[in-house]
Structures are given as C-alpha cells and as structure tokens.
Design a protein around this motif. Structure first.
Motif, short mmCIF file in Angstrom:
data_model
loop_
_atom_site.label_atom_id
_atom_site.label_comp_id
_atom_site.label_asym_id
_atom_site.label_seq_id
_atom_site.Cartn_x
_atom_site.Cartn_y
_atom_site.Cartn_z
N ALA A 49 15.45 -14.53 2.30
CA ALA A 49 14.06 -14.56 2.16
C ALA A 49 12.76 -13.44 2.98
O ALA A 49 12.15 -13.19 2.11
CB ALA A 49 13.71 -16.22 2.75
N THR A 50 12.94 -13.36 3.68
CA THR A 50 12.06 -11.86 4.32
C THR A 50 12.79 -11.14 3.30
O THR A 50 11.36 -9.89 3.30
CB THR A 50 12.33 -11.53 6.04
N GLN A 65 22.15 -20.77 6.87
CA GLN A 65 20.88 -20.85 7.35
C GLN A 65 20.36 -18.85 7.75
O GLN A 65 19.09 -19.21 7.36
CB GLN A 65 20.88 -22.18 8.41
N ARG A 66 20.82 -17.77 8.11
CA ARG A 66 20.17 -16.36 9.22
C ARG A 66 20.32 -15.88 7.90
O ARG A 66 19.85 -16.06 8.02
CB ARG A 66 21.50 -16.43 10.13
N THR A 68 22.38 -28.00 4.16
CA THR A 68 22.90 -26.93 4.84
C THR A 68 24.73 -27.87 4.98
O THR A 68 25.49 -27.06 4.27
CB THR A 68 22.44 -26.23 5.80
N SER A 104 17.60 -16.69 5.89
CA SER A 104 16.69 -16.66 6.93
C SER A 104 16.36 -15.07 6.31
O SER A 104 15.47 -14.71 5.67
CB SER A 104 16.64 -16.55 7.75
#
Length: 67
Positions: free
Chosen positions: A41-42, A34-35, A6, A38
C-alpha cells in the motif's frame, strides 16, 4: 483488511491447497501477510509515470540449435 479477515483468508487458503496449519501457524502467516499488504500500500501511493520505470525488452538468450 481486518485481522479477523486476514486470519480467515489464510485459513481458507491453507484449506484450499491442503496445507495443514495449526492456529499458531495461521496467526504467524497472517501477521506476515498484513505486513506485506502494508508495504504494498505504501508503494502504491507513490506516483509513477511510465518513464520512471521503463519495462525491459525481453531478449531470449541465443541457444545453439541441435544438428
């Protein structure tokens, strides 16, 4: 994506668009990226059928034609 990947991505993207970022700024952007990944992806793990989120029809607003 790993933390190192990243950081490398953010650094390369900044160079590509000629955005002068120092190491601390790159690190902060990487944390947010990155947050966001994430969270995405959820959401991608939630099964949705076409009727769960129908696309709206595009209807442009009527504009008066110049005379």
């Amino acid at each position: 994506m790993t933390e190192e990947q990243t950081l490398a991505y953010v650094h390369a993207a900044a160079v590509a668009v000629d955005l002068p970022l120092d190491d601390a700024q790159i690190a902060r952007v990487a944390v947010h990226l990155q947050r966001t990944a994430s969270l995405a992806a959820t959401l991608e793990d939630i099964p949705l059928a076409p009727h769960d989120e129908p696309a709206e029809l595009f209807c442009p607003a009527p504009f008066d034609q110049p005379r």
